[in-house]
Design an enzyme around this catalytic site. Structure first.
Site, PDB file in Angstrom:
ATOM      1  N   ASN A  78       0.876  -1.171   0.000  1.00 58.07           N
ATOM      2  CA  ASN A  78       0.000   0.000   0.000  1.00 58.07           C
ATOM      3  C   ASN A  78       0.910   1.217   0.000  1.00 58.07           C
ATOM      4  O   ASN A  78       1.522   1.552   1.014  1.00 58.07           O
ATOM      5  CB  ASN A  78      -0.928   0.005   1.220  1.00 58.07           C
ATOM      6  CG  ASN A  78      -1.831   1.231   1.240  1.00 58.07           C
ATOM      7  OD1 ASN A  78      -1.432   2.334   0.876  1.00 58.07           O
ATOM      8  ND2 ASN A  78      -3.072   1.054   1.680  1.00 58.07           N
ATOM      9  N   TYR A  85      -7.800  -3.945  -2.279  1.00 56.67           N
ATOM     10  CA  TYR A  85      -7.710  -2.938  -1.227  1.00 56.67           C
ATOM     11  C   TYR A  85      -9.056  -2.900  -0.507  1.00 56.67           C
ATOM     12  O   TYR A  85     -10.003  -2.260  -0.957  1.00 56.67           O
ATOM     13  CB  TYR A  85      -7.362  -1.577  -1.846  1.00 56.67           C
ATOM     14  CG  TYR A  85      -7.327  -0.414  -0.880  1.00 56.67           C
ATOM     15  CD1 TYR A  85      -6.824  -0.554   0.409  1.00 56.67           C
ATOM     16  CD2 TYR A  85      -7.788   0.844  -1.270  1.00 56.67           C
ATOM     17  CE1 TYR A  85      -6.787   0.512   1.281  1.00 56.67           C
ATOM     18  CE2 TYR A  85      -7.743   1.929  -0.403  1.00 56.67           C
ATOM     19  CZ  TYR A  85      -7.249   1.760   0.872  1.00 56.67           C
ATOM     20  OH  TYR A  85      -7.213   2.817   1.748  1.00 56.67           O
ATOM     21  N   ASP A 126      -3.963  -4.922   0.838  1.00 62.60           N
ATOM     22  CA  ASP A 126      -4.261  -4.313   2.129  1.00 62.60           C
ATOM     23  C   ASP A 126      -5.659  -4.770   2.541  1.00 62.60           C
ATOM     24  O   ASP A 126      -6.650  -4.300   1.999  1.00 62.60           O
ATOM     25  CB  ASP A 126      -4.180  -2.789   2.007  1.00 62.60           C
ATOM     26  CG  ASP A 126      -4.513  -2.068   3.302  1.00 62.60           C
ATOM     27  OD1 ASP A 126      -4.783  -2.747   4.314  1.00 62.60           O
ATOM     28  OD2 ASP A 126      -4.521  -0.823   3.308  1.00 62.60           O
ATOM     29  N   ASN A 144      -6.836  -4.463   5.643  1.00 64.07           N
ATOM     30  CA  ASN A 144      -7.304  -3.568   6.704  1.00 64.07           C
ATOM     31  C   ASN A 144      -7.884  -4.311   7.908  1.00 64.07           C
ATOM     32  O   ASN A 144      -8.732  -3.774   8.628  1.00 64.07           O
ATOM     33  CB  ASN A 144      -8.310  -2.556   6.156  1.00 64.07           C
ATOM     34  CG  ASN A 144      -7.651  -1.241   5.769  1.00 64.07           C
ATOM     35  OD1 ASN A 144      -6.885  -0.678   6.554  1.00 64.07           O
ATOM     36  ND2 ASN A 144      -7.922  -0.757   4.564  1.00 64.07           N
ATOM     37  N   HIS A 152       2.442   1.962   5.341  1.00 66.97           N
ATOM     38  CA  HIS A 152       2.555   0.518   5.164  1.00 66.97           C
ATOM     39  C   HIS A 152       3.943   0.175   4.630  1.00 66.97           C
ATOM     40  O   HIS A 152       4.600   1.001   3.995  1.00 66.97           O
ATOM     41  CB  HIS A 152       1.529   0.006   4.143  1.00 66.97           C
ATOM     42  CG  HIS A 152       0.112   0.176   4.551  1.00 66.97           C
ATOM     43  ND1 HIS A 152      -0.692  -0.863   4.967  1.00 66.97           N
ATOM     44  CD2 HIS A 152      -0.683   1.286   4.573  1.00 66.97           C
ATOM     45  CE1 HIS A 152      -1.904  -0.411   5.231  1.00 66.97           C
ATOM     46  NE2 HIS A 152      -1.938   0.880   5.016  1.00 66.97           N
TER      47      HIS A 152
END
Length: 263
Positions: free
Chosen positions: A8, A109, A151, A153, A254
């Site tokens: 990221n 993402y 990513d 999250n 990141h």
């Protein structure tokens, strides 16, 4: 051997020099970027072309989100899924055509989900959960060797954050998010390569807030992941975190991950 990296980058144009340094020093065969924050027609192609990353699949939008996969080995764009069902650029899938021919590489993402872990008062949190549920249904249909990376999250394990108890109610580590991500992992029998090669409870962070970094606090979370289909996971040889990028000028919050496969 094929090396696949994910990062990221938090604006590819702002950090183009860092991307160039990373590619020059680490030389992965394929790099999956998230949060490129640029429309497709403004993507900085020249540097990638100069370094030999002549194959590119870009799903971008102006100022926000966006993903790009760049490669030194032949590939073709295979899919773009709108798992958030709102038109945001959060996924691009490619098929490798040279070494590793036939392997699918899915670059994603997942939404951050806002600040409040309650979909009734925070629609972004609900959108995040729904995004992952749609990915889960998609995973149920997969019948080819696939790598899912990006990513996510979410830091799923207690040892994936610097303080499990302190973050139980913080978006990215809540039990509901972990449960939702676990269902995704189970849907295809995904193997978490980060924990295959760096077993729990070893330290394995990929994200630090800028504030904690400035305070020189190691308050990290493992938000970035690389998963693989079971058979493909057996071909993963090494997996590492390139943490030194956090010491570069104006770093992303990141750091990159790199996995090496014997394909």
């Amino acid at each position: 051997m094929v090396t696949i990296a994910t990062w990221n980058i938090n604006s590819v144009r702002l950090r183009i020099d860092q991307v160039e340094r990373f590619l020059s020093e680490q030389a992965p065969d394929v790099l999956c970027l998230q949060e490129i924050k640029v429309a497709e027609h403004l993507f900085p192609h020249d540097m990638f072309e100069r370094l030999g990353y002549t194959h590119r699949a870009i799903h971008g939008q102006k100022g926000y989100h966006g993903v790009a996969t760049v490669s030194r080995i032949p590939m073709r764009e295979f899919s773009r899924h709108d798992w958030q069902d709102n038109g945001e650029a959060r996924h691009v899938g490619v098929e490798l055509l040279g070494p590793g021919q036939g392997v699918l590489l899915e670059n994603v993402y997942i939404p951050a989900g806002g600040d409040i872990a309650d979909r009734t008062v925070n629609p972004k949190f609900g959108q995040k959960l729904d995004f992952i549920e749609r990915m889960t249904r998609w995973s149920d249909t997969l019948d080819r060797p696939t790598i899912l990376t990006g990513d996510f999250n979410i830091a799923p394990l207690e040892c994936d954050v610097y303080n499990h108890k302190a973050l139980l109610k913080v978006v990215s580590h809540t039990p509901l998010e972990v449960e939702t991500l676990t269902r995704l992992g189970d849907a295809h029998g995904w193997v978490d390569l980060g924990r295959k090669h760096i077993p729990a409870p070893e330290r394995n962070y990929s994200w630090w807030s800028y504030r904690s970094f400035w305070r020189d606090k190691d308050q990290g979370r493992r938000l970035d992941h690389m998963w693989a289909s079971p058979d493909l996971a057996q071909q993963s040889v090494t997996h590492r975190i390139v943490e030194e990028t956090r010491r570069w000028d104006q770093p992303s919050d990141h750091v990159p991950l790199i996995t090496e496969f014997a394909l």
